[in-house]
Design a protein around this motif. Structure first.
Motif, short mmCIF file in Angstrom:
data_model
loop_
_atom_site.label_atom_id
_atom_site.label_comp_id
_atom_site.label_asym_id
_atom_site.label_seq_id
_atom_site.Cartn_x
_atom_site.Cartn_y
_atom_site.Cartn_z
N ILE A 162 33.92 23.93 -5.40
CA ILE A 162 32.79 23.23 -4.78
C ILE A 162 33.30 22.23 -3.75
CG2 ILE A 162 30.87 21.65 -5.23
CD1 ILE A 162 30.54 23.01 -7.93
N ALA A 163 34.40 21.55 -4.06
CA ALA A 163 34.96 20.59 -3.11
C ALA A 163 35.50 21.29 -1.87
CB ALA A 163 36.06 19.77 -3.78
N ILE A 164 36.09 22.46 -2.04
CA ILE A 164 36.62 23.21 -0.90
C ILE A 164 35.48 23.68 0.00
CG2 ILE A 164 37.86 25.30 -0.23
CD1 ILE A 164 39.54 24.92 -2.78
N ILE A 165 34.40 24.17 -0.60
CA ILE A 165 33.23 24.57 0.18
C ILE A 165 32.64 23.36 0.89
CG2 ILE A 165 30.87 25.47 0.00
CD1 ILE A 165 31.91 27.26 -2.28
N GLY A 166 32.62 22.20 0.22
CA GLY A 166 32.14 20.98 0.83
C GLY A 166 32.96 20.56 2.04
N ILE A 167 34.27 20.72 1.94
CA ILE A 167 35.14 20.38 3.07
C ILE A 167 34.86 21.30 4.26
CG2 ILE A 167 37.55 20.39 3.84
CD1 ILE A 167 38.28 19.43 1.00
N ILE A 168 34.67 22.59 3.98
CA ILE A 168 34.39 23.54 5.06
C ILE A 168 33.06 23.22 5.73
CG2 ILE A 168 33.88 25.96 5.55
CD1 ILE A 168 35.95 26.64 3.34
N ILE A 169 32.03 22.94 4.93
CA ILE A 169 30.72 22.60 5.49
C ILE A 169 30.79 21.29 6.27
CG2 ILE A 169 28.34 21.97 4.90
CD1 ILE A 169 28.50 24.01 2.65
N PHE A 170 31.55 20.32 5.75
CA PHE A 170 31.72 19.06 6.45
C PHE A 170 32.39 19.28 7.82
CE2 PHE A 170 34.35 15.42 7.58
CZ PHE A 170 33.41 14.41 7.59
N LEU A 171 33.41 20.11 7.86
CA LEU A 171 34.10 20.37 9.13
C LEU A 171 33.19 21.09 10.12
CD1 LEU A 171 37.67 21.33 7.91
CD2 LEU A 171 36.94 19.23 9.03
N ILE A 172 32.38 22.02 9.64
CA ILE A 172 31.42 22.69 10.52
C ILE A 172 30.43 21.68 11.10
CG2 ILE A 172 29.49 24.32 10.56
CD1 ILE A 172 31.10 26.03 8.56
N GLY A 173 29.95 20.77 10.25
CA GLY A 173 29.04 19.74 10.73
C GLY A 173 29.69 18.80 11.73
N ALA A 174 30.94 18.44 11.47
CA ALA A 174 31.65 17.54 12.39
C ALA A 174 31.88 18.22 13.74
CB ALA A 174 32.97 17.10 11.78
N LEU A 175 32.24 19.50 13.71
CA LEU A 175 32.43 20.22 14.97
C LEU A 175 31.11 20.41 15.72
CD1 LEU A 175 35.02 22.95 13.99
CD2 LEU A 175 35.37 20.99 15.48
N THR A 176 30.06 20.66 14.98
CA THR A 176 28.75 20.83 15.62
C THR A 176 28.30 19.53 16.28
OG1 THR A 176 28.14 22.49 13.99
CG2 THR A 176 26.35 21.48 15.21
N THR A 177 28.52 18.42 15.60
CA THR A 177 28.09 17.13 16.14
C THR A 177 28.92 16.72 17.34
OG1 THR A 177 27.39 16.48 13.94
CG2 THR A 177 27.64 14.73 15.55
N THR A 178 30.24 16.87 17.25
CA THR A 178 31.09 16.36 18.32
C THR A 178 31.28 17.32 19.48
OG1 THR A 178 33.06 17.13 17.14
CG2 THR A 178 32.36 14.86 16.76
N LEU A 179 31.35 18.61 19.19
CA LEU A 179 31.65 19.58 20.25
C LEU A 179 30.46 20.46 20.60
CD1 LEU A 179 35.16 20.75 19.03
CD2 LEU A 179 34.65 19.05 20.77
N GLY A 180 29.28 20.10 20.16
CA GLY A 180 28.11 20.92 20.38
C GLY A 180 27.75 21.12 21.84
N ARG A 181 28.07 20.17 22.65
CA ARG A 181 27.71 20.28 24.06
C ARG A 181 28.70 21.14 24.84
NH1 ARG A 181 25.07 15.75 27.69
NH2 ARG A 181 24.75 17.04 29.49
N THR A 182 29.96 21.14 24.42
CA THR A 182 30.97 21.85 25.20
C THR A 182 31.20 23.28 24.73
OG1 THR A 182 32.71 20.93 23.80
CG2 THR A 182 32.18 19.74 25.81
N LEU A 183 30.99 23.57 23.46
CA LEU A 183 31.20 24.92 22.96
C LEU A 183 29.93 25.75 23.13
CD1 LEU A 183 33.14 24.29 19.65
CD2 LEU A 183 34.04 25.12 21.80
N THR A 184 29.99 26.74 23.98
CA THR A 184 28.80 27.54 24.27
C THR A 184 28.41 28.43 23.10
OG1 THR A 184 30.21 29.20 25.31
CG2 THR A 184 29.21 27.54 26.74
N ILE A 185 29.35 28.78 22.23
CA ILE A 185 29.01 29.62 21.07
C ILE A 185 28.07 28.87 20.13
CG2 ILE A 185 31.04 28.98 19.69
CD1 ILE A 185 29.61 32.50 19.87
N LEU A 186 28.24 27.56 20.01
CA LEU A 186 27.34 26.77 19.17
C LEU A 186 25.95 26.72 19.78
CD1 LEU A 186 29.58 23.79 18.05
CD2 LEU A 186 28.77 25.69 16.67
N ARG A 187 25.88 26.63 21.09
CA ARG A 187 24.57 26.63 21.76
C ARG A 187 23.88 27.97 21.54
NH1 ARG A 187 23.87 23.77 27.11
NH2 ARG A 187 24.22 21.67 26.40
#
Length: 65
Positions: free
Chosen positions: A6-31
């Motif tokens: 559960i902690a490992i899945i939490g870390i992965i979801i946290f990293l996805i959220g952090a990347l979405t928040t910080t790099l959402g404007r520059t990564l076109t795949i997220l858009r």
């Protein structure tokens, strides 16, 4: 030291959220995945993913057992 799945899945979801928040404007795949050009929507979903990830990390921590 025991790491819960559960902690490992939490870390992965946290990293996805952090990347979405910080790099959402520059990564076109997220858009493309979100289907919206609004940076506020990407920040909203990034913060939601971060909160879920942190909750799972806390839930899976061995100190709570």
């Amino acid at each position: 030291m025991e790491t819960s799945i559960i902690a490992i899945i939490g870390i992965i979801i946290f990293l996805i959220g952090a990347l979405t928040t910080t790099l959402g404007r520059t990564l076109t795949i997220l858009r493309f995945c979100f289907g919206d050009r609004s940076i506020f929507t990407q920040m909203f979903w990034g913060i939601i993913f971060i909160c879920i990830g942190l909750f799972l990390i806390i839930l899976g921590s061995p100190q709570l057992r």
